[in-house]
Write an enzyme that holds these catalytic residues in place. Structure first.
Site, short mmCIF file in Angstrom:
data_model
loop_
_atom_site.label_atom_id
_atom_site.label_comp_id
_atom_site.label_asym_id
_atom_site.label_seq_id
_atom_site.Cartn_x
_atom_site.Cartn_y
_atom_site.Cartn_z
N LYS A 128 0.78 -1.29 0.03
CA LYS A 128 0.07 0.00 -0.09
C LYS A 128 0.95 1.37 0.18
CE LYS A 128 -4.64 -0.99 1.83
NZ LYS A 128 -5.42 -0.82 2.99
N HIS A 139 -4.21 -11.63 1.75
CA HIS A 139 -5.14 -11.38 2.52
C HIS A 139 -6.23 -10.47 2.00
CE1 HIS A 139 -2.75 -7.65 1.79
NE2 HIS A 139 -3.90 -6.85 2.01
#
Length: 452
Positions: free
Chosen positions: A313, A362
């Site tokens: 991210k 995830h």
């Protein structure tokens, strides 16, 4: 088995590079340039070792001002930082050109004018504060993972200038640490090398000699101008060979844990809405693993995967991360790439290779509806399933730009709809027992891990 710290930091530096809007390998190339300058200046092994590690970790504080930069400029934070890297911000004309280029690109004249007013109001004092936040955060990360004070100070002094007009403290001349002076030049030379090669790297050093840069350090860099072999080595930087052999540092399991935790704070600092996300996911994941019977080794592994699951991210714009409304198709495509970047970064580290697949999964779901690879139940092991549940639970429990935090009962009610289809039913059952206790526990503050 202990692993060389340099291998870990070199790999993780790629995450810092993309946060700064630089191509991957920027920090490693900066390290090579810094090592060549150190050789010319005949630095002792201890100082060279500190400089070596500081170069790889120099941008550890880069995420801490990303949200503010994106909000002020009305633009992608990485793009703004990339443009600023090639701007002599002490030149009024260059600064104006930077503001015109980088502020609210592609948006209406009214939007551009509004953000320009914000930047003018922010002023030099605001820029100094942003730099101080970045540099001090980076220095704190260095200390947290066990680097010495010479390395931490070099990171703190990264943006100080020889003439005293740099940030954050306006230090001048020899008041700036030698390693800080070298890093300031090395990182600038690398940025200009990207487009203009050795000639442009040396020319920018000469143009700013005595203002930005220590003349003696500039002389050391310029002495390499005709060394074609050295400059060619930047194409495929191999930093481990340049680490002073008698000063090589290693990471045991405890240090690996601290590195994972330090980088989790870097990730979470990028957005005001993820201030504790990675640590929270790690806490939930460990609680689930314990309830499912995992031993200490398994719990340690899932904790590391959880701490590092969102490292990709760092490459996502804060204009996307902090957007209060629904993402459009292009923004959603960019967001969906972050697990892919997590995998690419973690796979470069032998010590983290086993957890890379878990960390990157995830957002995968048992029914194949997840991303980034669309894996299904047959391809998702239990640690991956645990991490997926923990990630959803923490995200729903936290504040987001489009809603407030949800209570444990609401979280479980939402997730129950996916239990047995998208999410593992057995792991969800463990969450039903673990989440109320986790939600009730007082959150540890960030400064108990890495001081801001």
């Amino acid at each position: 088995m202990d692993v060389r710290l340099s291998e870990i930091l070199a790999a993780l530096s790629h995450a810092l590079d993309i946060t700064e809007g630089q191509p991957r390998g920027h920090s490693e190339r900066t390290c090579l340039i810094a090592m060549r300058i150190a050789e010319h200046l005949e630095l002792d092994d201890a100082t060279t070792s500190s400089l070596f590690h500081a170069a790889l970790l120099k941008d550890a504080g880069c995420s801490s001002n990303a949200a503010k930069v994106a909000a002020l400029y009305g633009a992608d934070d990485a793009a703004v930082k990339r443009d600023r890297k090639v701007t002599d911000h002490l030149s009024p004309a260059a600064s104006v050109r930077h503001l015109v280029r980088a502020t609210a690109p592609g948006r209406s004249p009214m939007a551009k004018a509004r953000h320009l007013r914000l930047l003018v109001a922010h002023g030099a004092g605001g820029s100094r504060d942003l730099t101080e936040l970045r540099c001090e955060r980076g220095a704190s990360v260095a200390r947290f993972i066990g680097l010495d004070e010479v390395a931490a100070t070099a990171i703190r002094h990264l943006d100080e200038h020889w003439d005293g007009r740099g940030y954050p403290d306006g230090l001048e001349g020899d008041a700036i640490s030698l390693c800080g002076r070298i890093l300031c030049l090395a990182q600038t030379a690398e940025v200009y090398w990207q487009d203009g090669g050795a000639g442009e790297a040396c020319d920018v050093a000469l143009r700013r000699c005595g203002s930005w840069f220590d003349p003696a350090v500039v002389d050391a860099l310029v002495a390499t101008r005709e060394d074609a072999v050295f400059w060619a080595s930047l194409q495929t930087p191999l930093v481990s060979a340049l680490e002073p052999p008698d000063r090589a540092q290693y990471a045991d399991d405890d240090r690996l844990d601290r590195i994972a935790e330090a980088f989790a704070t870097i990730v979470d600092a990028k957005s005001p809405y993820t201030g504790r996300h990675s640590l929270g996911v790690a806490e939930i994941a460990v609680a689930l693993a314990a309830r499912l019977g995992d031993d200490a080794v398994g719990q340690r592994a899932i904790r590391r995967a959880a701490l590092l699951h969102d490292i990709g991210k760092l490459g996502v714009s804060n204009r996307i991360l902090d957007k209060p409304g629904r993402l459009d198709a292009a923004e959603w495509r960019a967001m969906r790439r972050h697990p892919e970047w997590t995998l690419e970064i973690l796979q470069r580290i032998p010590a983290f290779a086993a957890l890379a697949q878990v960390a990157a999964a995830h957002h995968e779901r048992l029914d194949g509806t997840g991303y980034h690879r669309g894996l299904g139940a047959a391809q998702l092991d239990r640690p991956s399933r645990v991490l997926a549940v923990a990630d959803v639970a923490e995200a729903l429990s936290a504040e987001r730009p489009y809603r407030g935090p949800l209570a444990p009962g609401e979280v479980l009610a939402i997730m129950r709809r996916d239990a047995g289809t998208a999410l593992d039913a057995g792991v969800f059952a463990a969450l039903e027992a673990a989440l109320p206790a986790w939600s009730a526990a007082p959150a540890r503050r960030d400064d108990e891990r890495v001081a801001a």
